[in-house]
Design an enzyme around this catalytic site. Structure first.
Site, PDB file in Angstrom:
ATOM      1  N   THR A 152       0.841  -1.207   0.000  1.00  0.00           N
ATOM      2  CA  THR A 152       0.000   0.000   0.000  1.00  0.00           C
ATOM      3  C   THR A 152       0.870   1.248   0.000  1.00  0.00           C
ATOM      4  O   THR A 152       1.849   1.314   0.733  1.00  0.00           O
ATOM      5  CB  THR A 152      -0.849   0.010   1.299  1.00  0.00           C
ATOM      6  OG1 THR A 152      -1.739  -1.081   1.238  1.00  0.00           O
ATOM      7  CG2 THR A 152      -1.610   1.299   1.470  1.00  0.00           C
ATOM      8  N   ARG A 181     -14.244  -7.302   1.273  1.00  0.00           N
ATOM      9  CA  ARG A 181     -13.395  -6.881   2.397  1.00  0.00           C
ATOM     10  C   ARG A 181     -12.805  -5.478   2.140  1.00  0.00           C
ATOM     11  O   ARG A 181     -12.316  -5.175   1.072  1.00  0.00           O
ATOM     12  CB  ARG A 181     -12.263  -7.889   2.582  1.00  0.00           C
ATOM     13  CG  ARG A 181     -11.313  -7.580   3.738  1.00  0.00           C
ATOM     14  CD  ARG A 181     -10.037  -6.897   3.281  1.00  0.00           C
ATOM     15  NE  ARG A 181      -9.067  -6.733   4.355  1.00  0.00           N
ATOM     16  CZ  ARG A 181      -7.969  -5.986   4.243  1.00  0.00           C
ATOM     17  NH1 ARG A 181      -7.709  -5.349   3.125  1.00  0.00           N
ATOM     18  NH2 ARG A 181      -7.138  -5.871   5.258  1.00  0.00           N
ATOM     19  N   GLY A 229     -10.035  -2.737   3.866  1.00  0.00           N
ATOM     20  CA  GLY A 229      -8.975  -2.623   4.867  1.00  0.00           C
ATOM     21  C   GLY A 229      -8.965  -1.257   5.526  1.00  0.00           C
ATOM     22  O   GLY A 229      -9.954  -0.516   5.502  1.00  0.00           O
ATOM     23  N   ASP A 230      -7.835  -0.917   6.106  1.00  0.00           N
ATOM     24  CA  ASP A 230      -7.693   0.373   6.797  1.00  0.00           C
ATOM     25  C   ASP A 230      -7.440   1.524   5.831  1.00  0.00           C
ATOM     26  O   ASP A 230      -7.741   2.684   6.144  1.00  0.00           O
ATOM     27  CB  ASP A 230      -6.503   0.300   7.774  1.00  0.00           C
ATOM     28  CG  ASP A 230      -5.194  -0.005   7.034  1.00  0.00           C
ATOM     29  OD1 ASP A 230      -5.195  -0.889   6.152  1.00  0.00           O
ATOM     30  OD2 ASP A 230      -4.182   0.654   7.337  1.00  0.00           O
ATOM     31  N   THR A 234       0.569   1.004   6.735  1.00  0.00           N
ATOM     32  CA  THR A 234       0.555  -0.117   5.809  1.00  0.00           C
ATOM     33  C   THR A 234       0.622  -1.397   6.642  1.00  0.00           C
ATOM     34  O   THR A 234       1.037  -1.366   7.790  1.00  0.00           O
ATOM     35  CB  THR A 234       1.732  -0.030   4.804  1.00  0.00           C
ATOM     36  OG1 THR A 234       1.664  -1.137   3.905  1.00  0.00           O
ATOM     37  CG2 THR A 234       3.079  -0.041   5.495  1.00  0.00           C
ATOM     38  N   GLY A 235       0.176  -2.490   6.072  1.00  0.00           N
ATOM     39  CA  GLY A 235       0.206  -3.751   6.812  1.00  0.00           C
ATOM     40  C   GLY A 235      -1.193  -4.299   7.017  1.00  0.00           C
ATOM     41  O   GLY A 235      -2.121  -3.938   6.287  1.00  0.00           O
ATOM     42  N   GLY A 269      -4.515  -4.422   7.746  1.00  0.00           N
ATOM     43  CA  GLY A 269      -5.460  -3.339   7.975  1.00  0.00           C
ATOM     44  C   GLY A 269      -6.370  -3.547   9.170  1.00  0.00           C
ATOM     45  O   GLY A 269      -6.718  -2.598   9.873  1.00  0.00           O
TER      46      GLY A 269
END
Ligand code: ASP
Length: 339
Positions: free
Chosen positions: A205, A233, A235-236, A256-257, A259
């Site tokens: 990301t 889905r 994410g963050d 990043t990572g 979420g």
């Protein structure tokens, strides 16, 4: 099949481990290939206490991972006295348009149904923000997010509605699945395990933060999310406060990572609030990671990377596992920072 949340985390860990291994082997080489590289450790930022009286060194742009073409584009705008908002939008667009980047925009990996669905958001100096989630067929979700911010009374548009909105603003319908990602998806489908053989990459990301000549801060974040995620889905990354947050009085943060973990702690908002309380960007990112790990005491099997900038143009980054990098561009040139 994704059987449980645990499987999803295991998948993430495998991809992160592969990337870390790759990074370990290649970071120095990659840095050596950069045109104006200065390889620095983020530890150098540790003394950047925002309580100290520091003359702001502006402008500055940073982004998650070593997306050096993206920070170069953003710098081009900032150095010509452009706004932080234009810089972050156009900076992350570089990665959205790059079909070889299989984690963002065109060429992003699909969900388990073979659909490429994109998430993005943007936030400006006045706390205006826009976001799109589950957007298909559009190369530049960040620009659609900006249109949502500037042309509607809303903040988030999702799915079909977001796509329709994009067409109304002249965005072109594009097939985002490339030959490469289609091939990988077909291979993944043979087992449908929530673990896949992926290309090993040192990027993910893109979250970007910039402060311009006027001292104004803006941020953007864009992603294709977790590869082979359950359809629908989110994410963050497109969630204001989680994957991105900017408060022009204080600073900005992005993530990043995994979420899900960032959402649980409203990670980027937390980091900005920690800076408001006097922490440096580096200290705030470290505390953000600590908060997440406090909620996951028995687990160290996932990666999160946070990146932050404050009003003085100081930056910091921190992560759960070594190997997170971020790209920075200032008057002093472009740097790759290894956390
Ligand atoms: N944070 C992104 C998401 O959860 C993915 C990533 O950065 O790896 O969708």
């Amino acid at each position: 099949m994704i059987d449980s949340k645990k499987d999803a985390f295991e998948y993430f860990e495998i991809t992160r481990m592969k990337r870390r291994k790759f990074l370990k082997n290649s970071t120095l080489t990659a840095a050596g290939l950069m045109s104006t590289p200065i390889l620095v450790s983020c530890d150098k930022n540790k003394n950047n206490s925002s309580q100290a009286i520091i003359k702001p060194i502006l402008p500055v742009v940073v982004c998650t991972w070593n997306f050096k073409n993206a920070t170069a584009k953003a710098w081009e705008i900032l150095s010509q006295k452009g706004t932080a908002l234009d810089a972050v939008e156009q900076g992350v667009m570089v990665e959205e348009a790059d079909a070889t980047n299989e984690t963002v925009g065109l060429g992003g990996r699909p969900d388990r149904d073979g659909q490429v669905t994109l998430d993005a958001c943007i936030m400006d100096k006045d706390s205006n923000c826009g976001s799109v989630v589950y957007l298909k067929n559009i190369v530049h979700p960040v620009s659609v997010a900006r249109k949502v911010m500037e042309n509607t009374p809303h903040i988030i548009l999702a799915g079909k509605g977001a796509e329709q909105f994009a067409y109304e603003y002249g965005f072109k319908k594009t097939n985002l699945l490339t030959k490469s990602t289609k091939k990988q998806y077909e291979a993944w489908k043979k087992t449908s395990q929530y673990e896949t053989v992926i290309n090993i990459e040192n990027h993910d990301t893109i979250g970007m933060l910039a402060i311009d000549h006027n001292g104004d801060i803006a941020g953007a974040c864009t992603t294709s999310g977790m590869a082979y995620k359950i359809a629908g889905r989110i994410g963050d990354s497109p969630l204001i406060g989680a994957g991105l947050y900017v408060d022009n009085e204080v600073g900005g943060a992005t993530a990043t990572g995994v979420g899900e973990e960032v959402i649980r702690t409203v990670g980027s908002f937390l980091i900005v609030e920690l800076m408001r309380q006097g922490k440096s960007p580096q200290e705030a990112c470290e505390e953000g990671v600590r908060r997440i790990m406090n909620k996951n005491k028995d687990r160290k099997d996932f990666q999160i990377g946070f990146l932050a900038i404050n009003k003085q143009g100081k930056t910091g980054g921190y992560c759960v596992h070594q190997g997170f990098t971020y790209s920075q561009y200032t008057d002093a040139g472009q740097t790759e920072n290894i956390v």
